[in-house]
Scaffold this motif. Structure first.
Motif: not given
Ligand code: NAD
Length: 486
Positions: A354-360, A337-342
């Motif tokens: 550039v890539t990523g930004g979400g959950i898998l 949750d902390k990482v996703l908030s960033y």
């Protein structure tokens, strides 16, 4: 894959005990319950500290340095004999790959015992003959500091616990250790190995629990502790510093980072690319030394961003026991949750993702785990929160730079100062720059290459003091100067 543990207990005065409430140890891979863990209350911590004090005066206190060292080698032998059990414990708690647990975590845990045993045996002390005509000889002796409290984090559980425990024991101290509540398993196994190696009862005590208003706080506030060695977040470090202030306990702190990697156009491009992949994404970015800020010389910026994107999108994100897996989950849903908030904040702050930004999403039991996409950003201003606060996830921001002094100023403009990596083919530049970086550790054309005899630690909010080699021996010893008039 996993260990069949139902209850993880404290280890006090040579016995496993289950005093206190319990909390759950949850797998970050698939959310299943791994174990219930005893949570030490104040009385349990008090019992552990008292056992450690008593043991200082017991057989341990009268053993020679050589005898201590021999016992530490026996601990290392015992860890080798149960190597795969340690691997299983660490992998279950952290979700990291089998390969990383084998080659880094457990291998380093064993090396810590052997290295500090040998260093203590061969350490010299100071001797000064007066030069002013006063005819005196000054020499120093080392004594144990006493009872050392160790509070350790979840990101490299066994490696970081033993990094402190091995030198503390090699210097003749006794210990009360509190591992992270997220990763209690390998420390519990280590208690068995320590007992079976013949280390006297009470020399090593283990209490499980959380931080505030739990075992961590009770330990750091306990009067019977002579020193605290802590690895974890900077804000926890300042809480512990306040807790020990009245008792004037000595502290050694290894804290958070917001590390940079610098890539010059004259660097070996492929080596720098592979190095930044490692430094950004090893263990899902959950190593204090990971680089969340990458600065690339403008001439190769576009090429570097596109090559890193391609490599990142090719990463194998999987179960820990899948051969060739590059990345596993984060440590917990709370940390996710902390990482996703960033990840969300970066977009608000104007980042280009550039890539990523979400959950898998996997469509299997990993969806109950704590996986996130490895993520690359560009385009953030240097003062964005995502570029100034430690995220501790698989994420980096890449920014272009034009010259040395500019990039030095930008990297140094940080509250943190743990490590940096410089990638360049120009060694004169590397030496010149390394000395100007406001950090405790500089790597040139490599990252996280460690020699355990060298100093380790950070400046600013990244730490207090140095451990490693003789720096550890100095922290874990009381050094007494003896002056003899000749
Ligand atoms: P954390 O500070 O949350 O917890 C570390 C330990 O402190 C745990 O055992 C926890 O229970 C305990 N704790 C928490 N609050 C406490 C309190 N009030 N009193 C006493 N103990 C308390 O850190 P974490 O999330 O486990 O670890 C990640 C952090 O550690 C990151 O910031 C990372 O950069 C840092 N770290 C630094 C180094 C280094 O060498 N500099 C190495 C590894 C990790």
């Amino acid at each position: 894959m996993g260990i069949q543990v139902t209850e993880l207990r404290h280890f006090i005065a040579g016995e496993f005990t289950s005093a206190g409430k319990t909390f759950d140890n949850i797998s970050p891979v698939d959310g299943r319950l791994l174990a219930t863990v005893c949570e030490a209350d104040a009385a349990t911590v008090d019992a552990a500290v008292k056992a450690a004090r008593v043991a200082l005066k017991g057989p341990w206190g009268s053993m020679s340095v050589q005898q201590h060292a021999a016992l530490l080698h026996k601990v290392a032998d015992g860890m080798e004999a149960r190597f795969e059990e340690f691997v299983a414990a660490e992998v279950a708690d952290t979700g990291r790959s089998l390969q990383q647990a084998r080659t880094l975590d457990i291998a380093r845990g064993i090396a810590n015992f052997r290295t500090f045993a040998d260093l203590a045996k061969t350490a010299s002390t100071d001797l000064f003959q007066s030069t002013d005509g006063s005819a005196a000889l000054n020499y120093t002796i080392r004594k144990p500091k006493g009872v050392v409290g160790i509070i350790s984090p979840w990101n490299l559980p066994l490696l970081l616990l033993t990094w402190k425990l091995a030198p503390a024991l090699a210097c003749g101290n006794t210990v009360v250790a509190k591992p992270s509540e997220e990763t209690p398993s390998s420390a519990t196994l280590l208690a068995e190995v320590i007992r079976d190696a013949g280390i006297p009862a009470g020399v090593f005590n283990l209490v499980h629990g959380l931080g505030a208003n739990s075992a961590g706080e009770f330990l750091s506030k306990h009067d019977g502790i002579d020193a605290i060695t802590f690895t974890g977040e900077s804000k926890t470090g300042s809480t512990i510093m306040k807790a020990v202030a009245d008792g004037m306990k000595e502290v050694s702190f290894e804290l958070g980072g917001k590390n940079a990697a610098l890539v010059f156009a004259d660097a070996d491009f492929d080596a720098a690319l592979a190095g930044v992949m490692r430094s950004s994404f090893t263990h899902a970015g959950q190593i204090c030394l990971c680089s969340e800020r990458v600065y690339v010389e403008r001439a190769i910026f576009a090429r570097f961003v596109s090559a890193l994107k391609e490599k990142t999108e090719g990463m194998k994100i999987d179960y820990p026991d899948v051969p060739g897996v590059d990345m596993g989950p984060l440590i917990s849903r709370a940390h996710r949750d902390k990482v996703l908030s960033y990840y969300r904040l970066a977009e608000q702050e104007g980042a280009t993702v550039v890539t990523g930004g979400g959950i898998l999403v996997f469509g299997d039991r990993r969806d109950a785990g704590a996986y996130v996409q490895p993520t690359i950003w560009t385009g953030l201003p240097d003062d964005a929160r995502c570029l100034t606060e430690e995220i501790f996830g698989p994420v980096c921001h890449i920014a272009p730079f034009d010259d040395e002094q500019e990039v030095i100023a930008r990297v140094n403009h940080s509250d943190y100062g743990l490590a940096c990596a410089i990638w360049t083919g120009n060694l004169a530049r590397a030496h010149r720059m390394a000395a100007q970086m406001e950090v405790g550790l500089v790597w040139v054309n490599t990252w996280y290459l460690r020699d355990l005899r060298t100093p380790f630690g950070g400046v600013k909010r990244s730490g207090l003091g140095r451990e490693g080699g003789r720096h550890s021996l100095d922290f874990y010893s009381e050094i007494v100067n003896i002056c003899i008039k000749l």
